[in-house]
Design an enzyme around this catalytic site. Structure first.
Site, PDB file in Angstrom:
ATOM      1  N   THR A  56      -7.257  -8.597  -0.192  1.00 20.76           N
ATOM      2  CA  THR A  56      -6.942  -7.221   0.425  1.00 20.76           C
ATOM      3  C   THR A  56      -6.623  -6.230  -0.613  1.00 20.76           C
ATOM      4  O   THR A  56      -6.711  -6.447  -1.830  1.00 20.76           O
ATOM      5  CB  THR A  56      -5.775  -7.270   1.542  1.00 20.76           C
ATOM      6  OG1 THR A  56      -4.710  -7.462   0.558  1.00 20.76           O
ATOM      7  CG2 THR A  56      -5.733  -8.725   2.305  1.00 20.76           C
ATOM      8  N   CYS A  57      -6.267  -5.009  -0.202  1.00 23.62           N
ATOM      9  CA  CYS A  57      -5.996  -4.054  -1.167  1.00 23.62           C
ATOM     10  C   CYS A  57      -4.793  -4.578  -1.936  1.00 23.62           C
ATOM     11  O   CYS A  57      -4.363  -3.839  -2.952  1.00 23.62           O
ATOM     12  CB  CYS A  57      -5.834  -2.511  -0.476  1.00 23.62           C
ATOM     13  SG  CYS A  57      -4.521  -2.588   0.764  1.00 23.62           S
ATOM     14  N   ASN A  58      -3.958  -5.223  -1.528  1.00 24.68           N
ATOM     15  CA  ASN A  58      -2.702  -5.564  -2.094  1.00 24.68           C
ATOM     16  C   ASN A  58      -2.765  -6.975  -2.616  1.00 24.68           C
ATOM     17  O   ASN A  58      -1.759  -7.147  -3.299  1.00 24.68           O
ATOM     18  CB  ASN A  58      -1.290  -5.630  -1.044  1.00 24.68           C
ATOM     19  CG  ASN A  58      -1.076  -4.197  -0.419  1.00 24.68           C
ATOM     20  OD1 ASN A  58      -1.150  -3.062  -1.514  1.00 24.68           O
ATOM     21  ND2 ASN A  58      -0.646  -3.990   0.360  1.00 24.68           N
ATOM     22  N   SER A 114       4.270  -8.692   2.115  1.00 17.75           N
ATOM     23  CA  SER A 114       3.346  -7.356   2.345  1.00 17.75           C
ATOM     24  C   SER A 114       4.324  -6.267   1.788  1.00 17.75           C
ATOM     25  O   SER A 114       5.507  -6.163   1.763  1.00 17.75           O
ATOM     26  CB  SER A 114       2.991  -6.888   3.772  1.00 17.75           C
ATOM     27  OG  SER A 114       2.226  -8.322   4.309  1.00 17.75           O
ATOM     28  N   ALA A 120       1.726  -6.277  10.611  1.00 15.05           N
ATOM     29  CA  ALA A 120       0.677  -7.204  11.381  1.00 15.05           C
ATOM     30  C   ALA A 120      -0.581  -7.147  10.830  1.00 15.05           C
ATOM     31  O   ALA A 120      -1.405  -8.321  11.202  1.00 15.05           O
ATOM     32  CB  ALA A 120       0.772  -6.798  12.736  1.00 15.05           C
ATOM     33  N   GLN A 121      -1.154  -6.356  10.107  1.00 16.89           N
ATOM     34  CA  GLN A 121      -2.501  -6.290   9.798  1.00 16.89           C
ATOM     35  C   GLN A 121      -2.932  -7.558   8.857  1.00 16.89           C
ATOM     36  O   GLN A 121      -3.853  -7.852   8.932  1.00 16.89           O
ATOM     37  CB  GLN A 121      -2.759  -4.977   8.912  1.00 16.89           C
ATOM     38  CG  GLN A 121      -4.406  -4.906   8.441  1.00 16.89           C
ATOM     39  CD  GLN A 121      -4.511  -3.463   7.586  1.00 16.89           C
ATOM     40  OE1 GLN A 121      -3.573  -3.018   7.343  1.00 16.89           O
ATOM     41  NE2 GLN A 121      -5.737  -3.282   7.533  1.00 16.89           N
ATOM     42  N   ALA A 195     -15.283   3.739   6.773  1.00 13.83           N
ATOM     43  CA  ALA A 195     -15.187   3.669   8.185  1.00 13.83           C
ATOM     44  C   ALA A 195     -14.732   2.536   8.671  1.00 13.83           C
ATOM     45  O   ALA A 195     -14.789   1.767   9.720  1.00 13.83           O
ATOM     46  CB  ALA A 195     -16.679   3.990   9.007  1.00 13.83           C
ATOM     47  N   GLY A 196     -13.852   1.819   7.850  1.00 16.86           N
ATOM     48  CA  GLY A 196     -13.378   0.533   8.125  1.00 16.86           C
ATOM     49  C   GLY A 196     -11.955   0.628   8.713  1.00 16.86           C
ATOM     50  O   GLY A 196     -11.563   1.541   9.175  1.00 16.86           O
ATOM     51  N   ILE A 199      -9.057   3.050   7.153  1.00 16.13           N
ATOM     52  CA  ILE A 199      -9.406   4.150   7.629  1.00 16.13           C
ATOM     53  C   ILE A 199      -9.427   4.801   9.099  1.00 16.13           C
ATOM     54  O   ILE A 199      -8.785   5.802   9.405  1.00 16.13           O
ATOM     55  CB  ILE A 199     -10.974   4.807   7.447  1.00 16.13           C
ATOM     56  CG1 ILE A 199     -11.051   4.778   5.867  1.00 16.13           C
ATOM     57  CG2 ILE A 199     -11.420   6.039   7.823  1.00 16.13           C
ATOM     58  CD1 ILE A 199     -10.438   6.059   5.235  1.00 16.13           C
TER      59      ILE A 199
END
Length: 434
Positions: A56-58, A114, A120-121, A195-196, A199
């Site tokens: 993920t981004c993190n 997180s 929750a993502q 467009a994910g 976003i």
């Protein structure tokens, strides 16, 4: 069986280092294949390794299970995939095994690890990672149990505690920061690049403030149009972005590009056309979508995922009690998973013993059935044959217990008597206790 995890995240590694190890979803299957092949070449003791990758981004995390742990090999493989040495990666990585790996997976799924505590993502991202590993044929029974139990623990944490009650999402944080720069968000023009899912979340939060214009820029118009229709937004091709960048007051970008798509030169030209009116920019991509040098421009307010960390931690104190409750739930989940692992361990588990007992019982049954068939073939009546079959099975089952009751000293016989009583006289014991 050994379980281990290797990873880097927003707490251990800077953004640009994390960018080296970001895997897009369509890269997961071939990457897992390469990882498993590397284990095979490392020796037979590491062949057949189960594996999964969460990116993920993190964070980027590698989960593995095999007969023998291979943490150093996993570290070397990950470092090589990012084009750096293991020595460079090691100070930023965490290597966990056994209950430590299980606890980490459960905490990640529950949102305790997180940047946005309780978000929750990450649970959906973990489920996507598991499906990708399963589709690549890399997920075995051990990792499947680890992840399924992590999902169950996460569900219990979310339903039994208030861990997410005060959380501020990255998307909400972006809107909050924009509100500090612009007096009225209803008067600004916002450009969303990509467009994910991220976003979409950002567009949802900005749409609630009714900006003057919202535009989706994406590599493919079809996907951009699908998202744009939800928010009554316009759409443009990504290639058109440089010539229109000056039209927007806020730019939110999150794509899967491996290279920056908004460069310093493009932003400088946009500022000139805007006569240096400020631009608010948020780069949520890992690797970066916007060149880091853009942040040095006087009229640009650029934030990355790491810059948003202090914003999203608001409400930390209110969640401390919920964190303690969540950790208790996770403790139980870890204990249960390790108990399941112990049961499957050939060195100390009960599964091999159960298999041996079943095998021996099948042998006894086969012997007595063969004997009964011979007696029937000789013409003996069915009742006597059944009587002999049942007596033979009973004697075989009780022979070992009877031998133990007559062997050894008084203490050994007393202990054997208690064991035999528990194993064979359950109904009688239950009746006496009642």
């Amino acid at each position: 069986m050994a379980v281990w995890a290797l990873g880097i995240n927003h707490q251990t590694a800077p953004l640009d280092l994390r960018g080296r190890f970001a895997f897009a979803l369509d890269q997961i299957a071939p990457t897992l294949q390469g990882l498993r092949q590397s284990f095979g070449s490392a020796g037979t003791q590491h062949s057949g390794v189960e594996s999964a990758i969460l990116s993920t981004c993190n964070r980027t995390e590698v989960y593995c299970a095999a007969e023998h742990a291979a943490l150093d090999h996993t570290l070397q493989w990950l470092a090589q995939s990012g084009g750096i040495s293991a020595q460079q990666l090691r100070p930023h990585a965490y290597l966990l095994q056994g209950d430590g790996a299980a606890r980490h997976a459960f905490r990640v799924a529950s949102g305790l690890d997180s940047m946005v505590l309780g978000e929750a993502q990450i649970l959906g991202q973990m489920k996507t990672a598991v499906r990708a590993a399963e589709g690549a044929g890399a997920l075995g029974s051990t990792l499947n149990q680890l992840f399924q139990r992590s999902f169950a623990v996460a569900k219990e944490v979310r339903t039994s505690t208030d861990i997410g009650a005060h959380s501020i999402s990255m998307a909400a944080a972006a809107v909050r920061l924009a509100g500090q720069l612009f007096e009225d968000l209803g008067q600004i023009r916002v450009l969303f690049v990509g467009a994910g899912e991220m976003i979409e979340l950002c567009a949802t939060h900005f749409a609630a403030r009714s900006p003057r214009q919202m535009v989706i820029a994406n590599r493919t118009l079809e996907r951009g149009e699908k998202l744009a229709t939800r928010f009554d937004a316009s759409v443009m091709r990504l290639a058109e972005l440089p010539e229109h960048l000056h039209e927007f007051d806020a730019v939110i970008s999150c794509t899967a590009s491996t290279l920056p798509i908004i460069g310093l030169g493009a932003v400088e030209r946009a500022l000139k056309k805007r006569r240096h009116r400020p631009i608010f920019m948020v780069d949520l991509a890992v690797p970066r979508d916007i060149e880091p040098e853009v942040k040095q421009l006087a009229d640009v307010y650029l934030y990355t995922v790491d810059d948003l960390a202090t914003v999203v931690q608001t409400g930390q104190a209110q969640r401390e009690a919920a964190v303690q409750q969540a950790e208790a739930i996770i403790d139980v989940g870890v204990q249960n998973f390790m108990h399941w692992m112990d049961q499957r361990d050939p060195a100390g588990g009960v599964v091999p013993l159960i298999q041996q007992l079943n095998s021996q019982a099948d042998d006894w049954r086969a012997q007595e059935i063969a004997r009964a068939k011979k007696l029937l073939a000789k013409g003996q009546d069915i009742d006597s044959v059944l009587e002999a079959l049942s007596r033979g099975l009973t004697q075989k089952m009780l022979h070992g217990a009877m031998a133990e009751l007559h062997a050894g000293d008084l203490d050994a016989r007393t202990q054997a008597a208690d064991t035999v009583s528990r194993l064979f006289l359950r109904s009688a014991r239950g009746h006496r206790e009642r």
